[in-house]
Design a protein around this motif. Sequence first.
Motif, short mmCIF file in Angstrom:
data_model
loop_
_atom_site.label_atom_id
_atom_site.label_comp_id
_atom_site.label_asym_id
_atom_site.label_seq_id
_atom_site.Cartn_x
_atom_site.Cartn_y
_atom_site.Cartn_z
N ASN A 91 -8.89 1.04 -3.09
CA ASN A 91 -10.24 0.84 -2.49
C ASN A 91 -10.32 -0.62 -1.75
O ASN A 91 -9.23 -1.40 -2.03
CB ASN A 91 -11.16 0.93 -3.54
CG ASN A 91 -11.47 2.32 -3.90
OD1 ASN A 91 -11.07 3.10 -3.34
ND2 ASN A 91 -11.89 2.28 -5.10
N ARG A 92 -11.15 -0.81 -0.82
CA ARG A 92 -11.19 -2.11 -0.24
C ARG A 92 -12.16 -2.92 -1.15
O ARG A 92 -13.33 -2.29 -1.29
CB ARG A 92 -11.81 -2.28 1.24
CG ARG A 92 -11.76 -3.31 1.87
CD ARG A 92 -10.18 -3.03 2.75
NE ARG A 92 -10.28 -3.94 3.79
CZ ARG A 92 -9.19 -4.93 4.02
NH1 ARG A 92 -8.23 -4.63 3.46
NH2 ARG A 92 -9.31 -6.06 4.79
N GLU A 93 -12.00 -3.90 -1.67
CA GLU A 93 -12.82 -4.70 -2.73
C GLU A 93 -12.83 -6.38 -2.30
O GLU A 93 -12.21 -6.86 -1.88
CB GLU A 93 -11.97 -4.47 -4.20
CG GLU A 93 -11.94 -2.94 -4.67
CD GLU A 93 -13.22 -2.48 -5.18
OE1 GLU A 93 -14.43 -3.20 -5.66
OE2 GLU A 93 -13.11 -1.30 -4.97
N TYR A 94 -14.04 -6.78 -2.86
CA TYR A 94 -14.32 -8.12 -2.44
C TYR A 94 -13.71 -8.81 -3.53
O TYR A 94 -13.93 -8.68 -4.79
CB TYR A 94 -16.00 -8.66 -2.35
CG TYR A 94 -16.03 -9.96 -2.14
CD1 TYR A 94 -15.76 -10.63 -0.95
CD2 TYR A 94 -16.31 -10.68 -3.27
CE1 TYR A 94 -15.95 -12.04 -0.84
CE2 TYR A 94 -16.58 -11.89 -3.29
CZ TYR A 94 -16.31 -12.58 -1.99
OH TYR A 94 -16.55 -14.21 -1.81
N GLU A 96 -12.34 -9.30 1.46
CA GLU A 96 -11.99 -7.82 1.11
C GLU A 96 -10.60 -7.74 1.31
O GLU A 96 -10.01 -8.00 2.35
CB GLU A 96 -12.78 -6.98 1.97
CG GLU A 96 -14.27 -7.15 1.76
CD GLU A 96 -15.03 -5.78 2.36
OE1 GLU A 96 -14.54 -5.15 3.25
OE2 GLU A 96 -16.23 -5.74 2.32
N TYR A 97 -9.75 -7.20 0.26
CA TYR A 97 -8.58 -6.85 0.14
C TYR A 97 -8.41 -5.42 -0.32
O TYR A 97 -9.20 -5.12 -1.35
CB TYR A 97 -7.96 -7.74 -0.97
CG TYR A 97 -7.71 -9.13 -0.33
CD1 TYR A 97 -6.73 -9.76 0.28
CD2 TYR A 97 -8.88 -10.04 -0.96
CE1 TYR A 97 -6.66 -11.07 0.66
CE2 TYR A 97 -8.72 -11.47 -0.66
CZ TYR A 97 -7.71 -11.83 0.05
OH TYR A 97 -7.63 -13.05 0.63
N ASP A 98 -7.35 -4.87 -0.03
CA ASP A 98 -7.13 -3.47 -0.70
C ASP A 98 -6.53 -3.76 -2.09
O ASP A 98 -5.76 -4.56 -2.55
CB ASP A 98 -5.74 -2.90 0.10
CG ASP A 98 -6.06 -2.56 1.26
OD1 ASP A 98 -7.45 -2.20 1.83
OD2 ASP A 98 -5.47 -2.30 2.33
N ASN A 111 0.82 -1.13 0.08
CA ASN A 111 -0.01 -0.02 -0.14
C ASN A 111 0.90 1.10 0.03
O ASN A 111 0.55 2.13 -0.92
CB ASN A 111 -1.06 0.08 1.20
CG ASN A 111 -2.09 -0.87 1.04
OD1 ASN A 111 -2.41 -1.46 -0.06
ND2 ASN A 111 -3.07 -1.05 1.87
#
Length: 111
Positions: free
Chosen positions: A36-39, A54-56, A4
């Motif tokens: 963003n945090r995405e599934y 959920e991962y960045d 990140n």
Amino acid sequence: QKANETVKEHINGILSVANEVWQNTGFCYEAKAAINREYFPARSYQSLTLPDGEYDALIVSLGSAKGDNWWCVVYPPLCFINATDIGTDGIEYRSKLLEIIRSFWAKRKSS
């Protein structure tokens, strides 16, 4: 966490390259980027398995970002669920986007 930080450090460069490539190819898009945090569904790559959750994720949006997501076209191996034999049987995966970016940088370095 380190990934990140690295992306955040280079996000302006990513946007700069994306916008320059679009301009040089005649498009009027503007790139936007955010972490963003995405599934994501569970994925297996050879001996590595990543559980669903959920991962960045680095999300790069082009123009109004209302078009289709071509991620699986650009990077097909990342879209195979439980593909444990990726890269075997003489199959070679290539990214046209990566080829364009590499060509762009090669021309830029030589000028």
